[in-house]
Design a protein around this motif. Sequence first.
Motif, PDB file in Angstrom:
ATOM      1  N   ASN A   8      22.223  17.095 -30.951  1.00 36.53           N
ATOM      2  CA  ASN A   8      21.476  16.799 -32.252  1.00 36.53           C
ATOM      3  C   ASN A   8      20.661  15.601 -31.470  1.00 36.53           C
ATOM      4  N   THR A   9      19.533  14.901 -32.505  1.00 36.70           N
ATOM      5  CA  THR A   9      18.127  14.305 -32.099  1.00 36.70           C
ATOM      6  C   THR A   9      18.611  12.938 -33.136  1.00 36.70           C
ATOM      7  N   PHE A  10      17.892  11.813 -32.372  1.00 41.81           N
ATOM      8  CA  PHE A  10      17.887  10.441 -33.166  1.00 41.81           C
ATOM      9  C   PHE A  10      15.940  10.557 -33.113  1.00 41.81           C
ATOM     10  N   ASN A  11      15.689   9.817 -34.184  1.00 41.44           N
ATOM     11  CA  ASN A  11      14.038   9.807 -34.566  1.00 41.44           C
ATOM     12  C   ASN A  11      13.384  11.139 -33.730  1.00 41.44           C
ATOM     13  N   ASN A  12      13.756  12.016 -33.576  1.00 37.34           N
ATOM     14  CA  ASN A  12      13.599  13.721 -33.741  1.00 37.34           C
ATOM     15  C   ASN A  12      13.544  13.798 -31.497  1.00 37.34           C
ATOM     16  N   ILE A  13      14.735  13.151 -30.671  1.00 36.76           N
ATOM     17  CA  ILE A  13      14.259  12.770 -29.686  1.00 36.76           C
ATOM     18  C   ILE A  13      15.860  12.763 -29.303  1.00 36.76           C
ATOM     19  N   PRO A  14      15.855  13.822 -27.842  1.00 27.65           N
ATOM     20  CA  PRO A  14      17.649  13.901 -27.784  1.00 27.65           C
ATOM     21  C   PRO A  14      17.812  12.643 -26.766  1.00 27.65           C
ATOM     22  N   LEU A  15      19.241  11.867 -27.257  1.00 29.64           N
ATOM     23  CA  LEU A  15      19.835  11.315 -26.643  1.00 29.64           C
ATOM     24  C   LEU A  15      21.060  12.149 -25.587  1.00 29.64           C
ATOM     25  N   SER A  16      21.189  11.445 -24.285  1.00 30.69           N
ATOM     26  CA  SER A  16      21.959  10.777 -23.620  1.00 30.69           C
ATOM     27  C   SER A  16      22.639   9.570 -22.695  1.00 30.69           C
ATOM     28  N   VAL A  17      23.632  10.296 -21.949  1.00 29.09           N
ATOM     29  CA  VAL A  17      24.511   8.700 -21.374  1.00 29.09           C
ATOM     30  C   VAL A  17      23.843   9.288 -20.056  1.00 29.09           C
ATOM     31  N   VAL A  43      30.791  12.450 -25.478  1.00 32.99           N
ATOM     32  CA  VAL A  43      29.766  12.337 -26.442  1.00 32.99           C
ATOM     33  C   VAL A  43      29.276  14.103 -26.723  1.00 32.99           C
ATOM     34  N   GLU A  44      29.855  14.694 -25.711  1.00 32.70           N
ATOM     35  CA  GLU A  44      29.298  16.657 -25.835  1.00 32.70           C
ATOM     36  C   GLU A  44      29.766  16.675 -27.261  1.00 32.70           C
ATOM     37  N   LYS A  45      31.192  16.142 -27.864  1.00 31.55           N
ATOM     38  CA  LYS A  45      30.857  16.644 -28.932  1.00 31.55           C
ATOM     39  C   LYS A  45      30.542  16.202 -29.504  1.00 31.55           C
ATOM     40  N   TRP A  46      29.794  14.678 -29.363  1.00 30.77           N
ATOM     41  CA  TRP A  46      28.716  14.158 -30.379  1.00 30.77           C
ATOM     42  C   TRP A  46      27.204  14.761 -30.282  1.00 30.77           C
ATOM     43  N   GLY A  47      27.300  14.927 -29.899  1.00 33.12           N
ATOM     44  CA  GLY A  47      26.298  15.641 -29.725  1.00 33.12           C
ATOM     45  C   GLY A  47      25.050  14.919 -28.946  1.00 33.12           C
ATOM     46  N   ILE A  71      30.616  14.409 -10.356  1.00 38.05           N
ATOM     47  CA  ILE A  71      30.158  15.340 -11.026  1.00 38.05           C
ATOM     48  C   ILE A  71      29.997  17.065 -11.577  1.00 38.05           C
ATOM     49  N   GLY A  72      30.908  16.648 -10.567  1.00 30.20           N
ATOM     50  CA  GLY A  72      31.964  18.161 -10.379  1.00 30.20           C
ATOM     51  C   GLY A  72      33.100  18.114 -11.579  1.00 30.20           C
ATOM     52  N   HIS A  73      33.190  16.669 -11.391  1.00 28.08           N
ATOM     53  CA  HIS A  73      35.078  16.683 -11.437  1.00 28.08           C
ATOM     54  C   HIS A  73      34.637  16.691 -13.422  1.00 28.08           C
ATOM     55  N   ILE A  74      33.637  15.755 -13.752  1.00 25.17           N
ATOM     56  CA  ILE A  74      32.944  15.828 -15.617  1.00 25.17           C
ATOM     57  C   ILE A  74      32.267  17.467 -15.810  1.00 25.17           C
ATOM     58  N   ALA A  75      31.769  17.688 -14.678  1.00 26.49           N
ATOM     59  CA  ALA A  75      31.414  19.293 -15.647  1.00 26.49           C
ATOM     60  C   ALA A  75      32.600  19.865 -15.528  1.00 26.49           C
ATOM     61  N   GLY A  76      32.889  20.549 -14.384  1.00 29.57           N
ATOM     62  CA  GLY A  76      34.680  20.112 -14.410  1.00 29.57           C
ATOM     63  C   GLY A  76      35.211  20.973 -15.843  1.00 29.57           C
ATOM     64  N   ASN A  77      35.764  19.680 -16.175  1.00 26.60           N
ATOM     65  CA  ASN A  77      36.125  19.230 -17.656  1.00 26.60           C
ATOM     66  C   ASN A  77      35.862  19.096 -18.772  1.00 26.60           C
ATOM     67  N   THR A  78      34.314  19.248 -19.072  1.00 26.14           N
ATOM     68  CA  THR A  78      33.301  19.792 -20.302  1.00 26.14           C
ATOM     69  C   THR A  78      32.840  21.101 -19.832  1.00 26.14           C
ATOM     70  N   LYS A  79      32.274  21.614 -21.150  1.00 25.70           N
ATOM     71  CA  LYS A  79      31.806  22.679 -21.206  1.00 25.70           C
ATOM     72  C   LYS A  79      30.854  23.478 -21.940  1.00 25.70           C
ATOM     73  N   HIS A  80      29.674  22.499 -22.271  1.00 27.96           N
ATOM     74  CA  HIS A  80      28.374  23.157 -22.373  1.00 27.96           C
ATOM     75  C   HIS A  80      27.081  21.690 -21.952  1.00 27.96           C
ATOM     76  N   ILE A  81      27.514  20.165 -22.094  1.00 24.67           N
ATOM     77  CA  ILE A  81      26.566  19.625 -21.651  1.00 24.67           C
ATOM     78  C   ILE A  81      26.030  19.209 -20.528  1.00 24.67           C
ATOM     79  N   ARG A  82      25.173  18.558 -20.112  1.00 24.53           N
ATOM     80  CA  ARG A  82      24.031  19.089 -18.801  1.00 24.53           C
ATOM     81  C   ARG A  82      24.710  17.768 -18.255  1.00 24.53           C
ATOM     82  N   VAL A  83      25.306  17.735 -16.880  1.00 23.66           N
ATOM     83  CA  VAL A  83      25.681  16.870 -15.793  1.00 23.66           C
ATOM     84  C   VAL A  83      24.670  16.703 -14.947  1.00 23.66           C
ATOM     85  N   GLY A  84      24.832  15.446 -14.143  1.00 23.85           N
ATOM     86  CA  GLY A  84      23.661  15.075 -13.273  1.00 23.85           C
ATOM     87  C   GLY A  84      23.693  13.816 -12.589  1.00 23.85           C
ATOM     88  N   ALA A  85      22.485  13.405 -11.502  1.00 19.73           N
ATOM     89  CA  ALA A  85      22.676  12.452 -11.330  1.00 19.73           C
ATOM     90  C   ALA A  85      21.665  11.986 -11.905  1.00 19.73           C
TER      91      ALA A  85
END
Length: 340
Positions: A8-17, A43-47, A71-85
């Motif tokens: 999903n986007t906000f004002n036509n741009i992505p939002l991240s966490v 937040v993955e579910k919310w877009g 990062i590995g722990h979070i990525a392993g417990n989510t499905k498609h959201i990008r995860v990083g530093a």
Amino acid sequence: MLTAHPTNTFNNIPLSVLDLAPITEGSDATASFKESVKLAQHVEKWGFNRFWLAEHHNMPGIASSATSVLIGHIAGNTKHIRVGAGGVMLPNHATLVIAEQFGTLESLFPGRIDLGLGRAPGSDQATAYALRRTLNMGPEDFPMQVNELQDYFSEEPVSRVRAVPGQGLSIPIWLLGSSDFSARLAAQKGLPFSFASHFAPAYTIPALQLYRDRFQPSDVMQRPYAMVGVNVIAAETDEKAQYLASSHRMQFLNLRRGEQKKLQPPIDNIDEIWSPMEKAAVEESLDPRTTIVGSPDTVKKGLIAFQEATGADEMIISSQIYHLEDRLRSYEIVAELMDK
């Protein structure tokens, strides 16, 4: 390269966490990690587009010191959201080790890993020495380290040493900054740039302008791509949001006082605990343009104004809120403001 899944986007741009894996007063790192997983899943579910964790050391209120492990722990417990530093403080590490760690993460979670790089220690000088055993490697060596890292990830490295895993993997490298140094370097190298406007608001516009003006197209990107950090504390009313925001303000107050504390529960009247000078200093760092506190309508207006002022291609939101349910609700309010 910069998005893993339609969001999903906000004002036509992505939002991240941006998650600092806060350790709250009365709690511990184990609970913090469980809360980070819950936050990432929601937040993955919310877009939201990506979920970043930041390297900090010797801070009782932040649990994300072993950033790549988390990062590995979070990525392993989510499905498609990008995860990083957001980010790894590269001068603290041997470049090869970071290449191997993120090569491993990318191999485990293909197409989902981001590597944001900073040049600050993420700690005090004593802790930096404990991490490095020497202070010979410093921020001035950062450009050389970035070059080394890019070489380790290339198909045909110049170095005799190979990053295994890592070699030949397409892992997006971002440069992070709170001044103009990384803006210049990101422009020179044609890399995406993320500015820490959530704690260095005064330098945001000049740094972004410099990055865009000097951007040189590269094999990575043909156009500049800028993400800005913003603090958001949202609640049903302005009054409740201001109450929740007292935890974040106390965190900055304690940093200014040199007091090492966990994230404190909110209080009714923060004016009772800080001096006018301390208040002015904290509010300078937590400028209302980049620390947006309020009801859904207040937050919407603030985010639109900041995005339009910066021309940001993406915004990454940090919400230092004591109770997990209030933190989740804050991000849910932002999600409800997104274009579906």
